[in-house]
Structure formats: C-alpha cells, structure tokens
Design a protein around this motif. Structure first.
Motif, PDB file in Angstrom:
ATOM      1  N   VAL A 159       0.862  -1.183   0.000  1.00  0.00           N
ATOM      2  CA  VAL A 159       0.000   0.000   0.000  1.00  0.00           C
ATOM      3  C   VAL A 159       0.902   1.237   0.000  1.00  0.00           C
ATOM      4  O   VAL A 159       1.799   1.341   0.827  1.00  0.00           O
ATOM      5  CB  VAL A 159      -0.916   0.046   1.240  1.00  0.00           C
ATOM      6  CG1 VAL A 159      -1.824   1.276   1.189  1.00  0.00           C
ATOM      7  CG2 VAL A 159      -1.752  -1.229   1.331  1.00  0.00           C
ATOM      8  N   ILE A 160       0.668   2.136  -0.962  1.00  0.00           N
ATOM      9  CA  ILE A 160       1.477   3.366  -1.026  1.00  0.00           C
ATOM     10  C   ILE A 160       0.567   4.561  -1.271  1.00  0.00           C
ATOM     11  O   ILE A 160      -0.608   4.394  -1.619  1.00  0.00           O
ATOM     12  CB  ILE A 160       2.572   3.293  -2.127  1.00  0.00           C
ATOM     13  CG1 ILE A 160       1.946   3.182  -3.519  1.00  0.00           C
ATOM     14  CG2 ILE A 160       3.531   2.137  -1.860  1.00  0.00           C
ATOM     15  CD1 ILE A 160       2.973   3.271  -4.646  1.00  0.00           C
ATOM     16  N   SER A 161       1.124   5.755  -1.105  1.00  0.00           N
ATOM     17  CA  SER A 161       0.327   6.959  -1.358  1.00  0.00           C
ATOM     18  C   SER A 161       0.124   7.116  -2.863  1.00  0.00           C
ATOM     19  O   SER A 161       0.942   6.658  -3.671  1.00  0.00           O
ATOM     20  CB  SER A 161       1.028   8.191  -0.795  1.00  0.00           C
ATOM     21  OG  SER A 161       2.151   8.499  -1.599  1.00  0.00           O
ATOM     22  N   GLU A 162      -0.962   7.798  -3.220  1.00  0.00           N
ATOM     23  CA  GLU A 162      -1.222   8.019  -4.637  1.00  0.00           C
ATOM     24  C   GLU A 162      -0.093   8.858  -5.255  1.00  0.00           C
ATOM     25  O   GLU A 162       0.295   8.633  -6.409  1.00  0.00           O
ATOM     26  CB  GLU A 162      -2.572   8.712  -4.828  1.00  0.00           C
ATOM     27  CG  GLU A 162      -3.008   8.724  -6.269  1.00  0.00           C
ATOM     28  CD  GLU A 162      -4.487   9.024  -6.420  1.00  0.00           C
ATOM     29  OE1 GLU A 162      -5.213   8.142  -6.913  1.00  0.00           O
ATOM     30  OE2 GLU A 162      -4.932  10.121  -6.042  1.00  0.00           O
ATOM     31  N   ALA A 163       0.449   9.793  -4.490  1.00  0.00           N
ATOM     32  CA  ALA A 163       1.542  10.635  -5.003  1.00  0.00           C
ATOM     33  C   ALA A 163       2.754   9.769  -5.359  1.00  0.00           C
ATOM     34  O   ALA A 163       3.346   9.916  -6.437  1.00  0.00           O
ATOM     35  CB  ALA A 163       1.914  11.694  -3.966  1.00  0.00           C
TER      36      ALA A 163
END
Ligand code: NI
Length: 178
Positions: A159-163
C-alpha cells in the motif's frame, strides 16, 4: 451525492438484493451513480459507496488520468451480480478506490470472471470480464460484501500513497535519459 470514505460503517454492510419491481424507481440512482463516476473520473462505483445498501454497481472503464491504460467501455450497471465461474489464474495489479482517498495498493485478482446479473431493465445477462475490467468488477463486487481492496492485501508494503504511485508510474513510462 456524497461518497463515503473508509471508517464509515455503512461501507462494511453486506448489500441487499434488489427486487425487479423496484427497478423503475431506482433508475435515477443508476443515472446519478454514472454521473458521479464521470465527475470523479472513476472506472467503477458501487451503491454502498453512496450509502445505498443495494446490490448495484457500475463498470465504466475508460482511459483517464488515474488509469491511463484502461480500455474504453460504455458505463454498464450490474444489478444483483453473481460470480458464476473464475479463471484458474490470478494477476497482481494496482487499485485505488474513491472511498479510500490518496492510496493505492497491489491486489491479487482472478484474471477473468463469468458474471450473471440483471441489466437496468431487469433482463438477465451473463458476461465474461477479463483483465482490467475483471479487476474493476471484483473490486466493486467486494463493496457489495462490505469489503474494500485494503482487506485483500496481506503485505503492508503493497500500500502506497497516490503521489508515490504517480511518481513510480511516470518513472516507468518516462525513464530518465542518460
Ligand atoms: Ni472502491
């Protein structure tokens, strides 16, 4: 229409099946969901995401900023969808969700699914969805079960940030010259 976000208990309910005789009065909801999707440049939405606890989802794959490689399809409402069969193989791919803002995660999904459903006129349909559209379907179908894509991820590193996701993608698409 307000889109519910993670933490709202209404996203965690199992959706109720729709009675065919209720379809005429649900037509405005179907149109509103399609409009909502287009406004958000989304590729799928499920009725529980707007607080309607009904087995209704819309698939509307199209290329866009969030999913530049998405295939183009007409927005398709599916009522009371059931998975009839699944392919033996699974694929890992990135997903985001209007109800889980600013996050992306890598999720295993069946490569293809055969789905029985009612169309918006109440006619029974059966269709095979593959690859990206199968992924959208399984993601939206999860919303009808009170699940979100994060529930399908075992490894928190996926899971990562959209940025960060956007940065990774443009690094892949536009490798630095040297
Ligand atoms: Ni979603």
């Amino acid at each position: 229409m307000e889109i519910l976000t993670l933490g709202d208990p209404r996203l965690r309910r199992v959706a109720d099946p729709i009675q065919v005789e209720d379809l005429p009065k649900l037509q405005p909801l179907i149109d509103q969901l399609i409009d909502q999707l287009q406004a958000a440049a989304g590729v799928g939405i499920a009725a529980p995401q707007v607080g309607q606890n009904l087995q209704l989802l819309i698939l509307a794959s199209h290329p866009n900023r969030r999913y530049p490689d998405a295939p183009l399809m007409e927005p398709t409402p599916l009522i009371n969808p059931q998975i009839v069969s699944r392919s033996a193989d699974r694929v890992l791919g990135w997903e985001g969700c209007l109800s889980v803002p600013h996050q992306r995660g890598q999720v295993w999904r069946d490569r293809s699914v055969t789905v029985a459903y009612l169309d918006r006129q109440g006619q029974p349909q059966q269709q095979v969805f593959t690859d990206f559209i199968a992924r959208i379907f399984q993601h939206e179908y999860d919303h009808l079960l009170g699940k979100v894509f994060l529930d399908r991820i075992d490894d928190p590193d996926q899971v990562i940030s959209e940025a960060d996701y956007m940065q990774q993608q443009s690094a892949v698409e536009h490798p630095a010259e040297h």
